[in-house]
Write a protein that holds these residues in place. Sequence first.
Motif: not given
Lengths: 615, 337
Positions: B318, B321-325, B327-329, B331-335
């Motif tokens: 992966h 993926i270096h930082k938590l952010e 990884f969080l992006r 995920l299933e997200t919405w704006e």
Amino acid sequence: MADTAKVTSLEKVVIRFSGDSGDGMQLTGSLFSNLSAISGNEISTFPDYPAEIRAPQGTLGGVSGYQVHVGKKVYTPGDLADILIAMNPAALKVNKKHIKPNAIIIIDEDAFDESGMTKAGYKTNDPIAELGLGAAQIIGARITTMVKASLADSEMDNKSILRCKNMFSLGLLCWLFNIPVDNAMHLLENKFKKKPTILKANLKVLVDGFNYGSNTHASVSTYHIDSTEKQKGTYTDVKGNQATAWGLIAASEKSGLPLFLGSYPITPATEILHELSARKDLGVKTVQAEDEIAGVCTAIGASFAGSLAATSTSGPGLALKSEAINLAIMAELPLVVIDVQRGGPSTGLPTKTEQTDLWQAIYGRNGESPCVVIAASTPADCFDFAFIASKLAVEHMTPAILLSDAFIANGSSAWRIPNMDDYPAIHPPFVSEDMKSYWKPYFRNPENGSRYWAIPGTEGFAHRVGGLEKDNKTGAISTEPKNHQLMTNLRQAKIDNIAHVIPELKIQGNPDADLLVVGWGGTFGHLYSAVEALNAEGEKVALAHFNYINPLPKNTAEVLTKYKKIIVCELNNGQFAGYLRSKIDGITPLKYNKVEGQPFLVQELVDHFKTLLDD
Amino acid sequence: METNNYTIKDFKSDQDVRWCPGCGDHAILNSIQKAMTELGISPDQTAVISGIGCSSRFPYYVNTYGMHTIHGRATAIATGVKTANPELTVWQVTGDGDCLAIGGNHFIHALRRNIDLNIVLFNNEIYGLTKGQYSPTSKRGFISKSSPYGTVEDPFRPAELTFGARGNFFARTLDVDLKTTQDVLIQAAKHKGTSVVEALVNCVIFNNGTHSAISDKEFRADRTIILKHGEPMIYGKDRNKGLVIEGFNLKSITIGENGMTEKDILVHDAKCEDRTLHFKLGTMSGDLPVALGVIRDVEAPTYDREVEKQVKDVQEKHPQIHKLEDFLRTLETWEIK
């Protein structure tokens, strides 16, 4: 869009998804809550799993539920549901007590056959009358039959076809709430990206469900849920346990310390271990230890070696960890202990929520052994408080116990993905090169009383710490009476000093209140909703909600002594009330307590507060 | 070989050693300090972790990083230290009560995981610090303050327990045998994985002479055998006794008697994966000599390095993926705009 004549506007709505464990109700519920959030609603969800892993199909014990509260000013998953989706007779029976009398109930008529009714233990063949649901609006659809017909041409076997039933109900709900079915299709496309056959089937059934509602005008009215103005940004749906895990990772990044979790599986905390063991991509090390004691002990070892170290557990596990936590208090090593509280004592009610570990967290160790105790109050703020627990533990070289609970750990809410620049730095108090000539293990920072941290591998700082009392200057073993008193005082002062770096207690609601409601931790949503409801009715009520327990915010006494009538509400027999009385002279708060393994209901709080306001 | 600039002084702390005069622990302390000197690993890269008991005072006496922890838990704490930083050399000092009674669970799981710890088990068959109760290694019938009529339970045999928990390194030594002690400690430290060194030590106050049947000078050569990998199992004052296999059992023979020659004697293979013979050797007693030296020394993947490797492998898979952010992006997200 649906051409139903009537669209009713709602500020908020509570929907309960219910069926057999295998019916996919959790997934349907979370998809629906995400769809609502995308439409601009606030969301709060709570799963209600059966205690048994696989109870027999169709029986009351096998019913699994998922409650979703969507709309404006949503702070809890809601008391009673406005809408129930019951995939079988057992689900209807079990959830009778969770719905409003005039609720809309969507049922799969096919499941209400003789076999289904018998398994659920009905005495008549009229479930609605038998359960006294006469006031409810029933939307009955032959979901199983329609799904079978819908997928008759697919290559799927019967079992896989039936698994798609939940998408029919989701489609129906999209119609009922005027949610564009395209949005749902888009979510499914992401969800089943790697499973094209399943995706295709689910999409078909979803659209069929939507069309069924639209074509048959299944309900007299459809609904529109009011959206709220939310802060701009990217949002995701987060459960408390996930947020806790991610908060630790955030603290690890901010402090530059590698993250280590030592843990033993225990309901309802295990998901923290799951989440962190999956985060090897972010360099997290986890040890699934041989027991609770080894969980905390590996963390203490990792802390000694220079990691941001945490252990996650629930009440029974915290009891087993007490002695080791005391070692970290004595050796003055940073350690984050997460206690996701559940019903106790002993094995108690493992899947249910309570706040009964407060005294255990504050006092449950031998000797004079103060440590930081803080509590998260919502699924999303578990992230912040896991971060803060880590920051306090590291910067003050102390164990910090973070109290979560089954309710916020398993519940979810929408969470704006934070910009980590908005979070404060974490400064590990490492020894510096210039200290080499005079440093000793218990040499302290005069500003906050914390000792300095020399991690193995640092040249010239080899030293020994341990559980035996040490001389405050030399760090050698000491049983000298005055030294023990001094070290006891220093350890206490170090924790007391933290009151200067945590936020002051704030009052929400009406500051000139006739009644001050006091709470802590995971009851925030219910208490705040109750206070808001009363103020909306013209009453004067305020809320003082605590996240910082030990030490208390430094203005606590000042705030609490201002109000004539205070009521401390908690899911235990009065632990925080007793703690406050021991810390603040002269207050005699009223108490509202509940130990049923269930969260408060907003309505019961409102009703009770009214009786106090009428006095 | 790297040049070694350390002297024994580098491993001695400024604390007075407070064990009773004549206690076997003094000799082990000295041997460990000598072994550390010879190994040439910096005291700053070394951590010594102990639990509770007489021997567990040990970390205060060595000038390395150290932690004197709580009863029975040193193995778990040392596991955390080593997993967090596999570069450190981690020693665990423990006793028969600390390691095998209250700490038994952690001990067997460390062995199962094969985490790279050097466990030195001081076995004096008694609880000394609490003033004389029988321990999990006390022999059946042992009389002590808590067993005035003799114990009615069998002891653990640490070798058997180690092999039962799939341990890959086990050595035994006597407090009075400085050379063997130092030798096995060095081999234990060099072994990658959990190594257990059982040091038979005398408690001069509460269990004096518990090992004297094998440790006394007059019997030692005939009642013990020092095993060395690749060497024939010969022992005895006159170096004329040896071990052979007869049926499924070991047997002691005399060279020159009954047609036995040196060629008939077993050659010690500490590196053999199969534990069967190591079991037999580790539990010898009675007519057979008690085995000293390294009984088993088999390489296997270590927990600490495997954890590290898994982290590295996943990170390589992966790279975005270096930082938590990051990884969080994923995920299933919405704006919300």
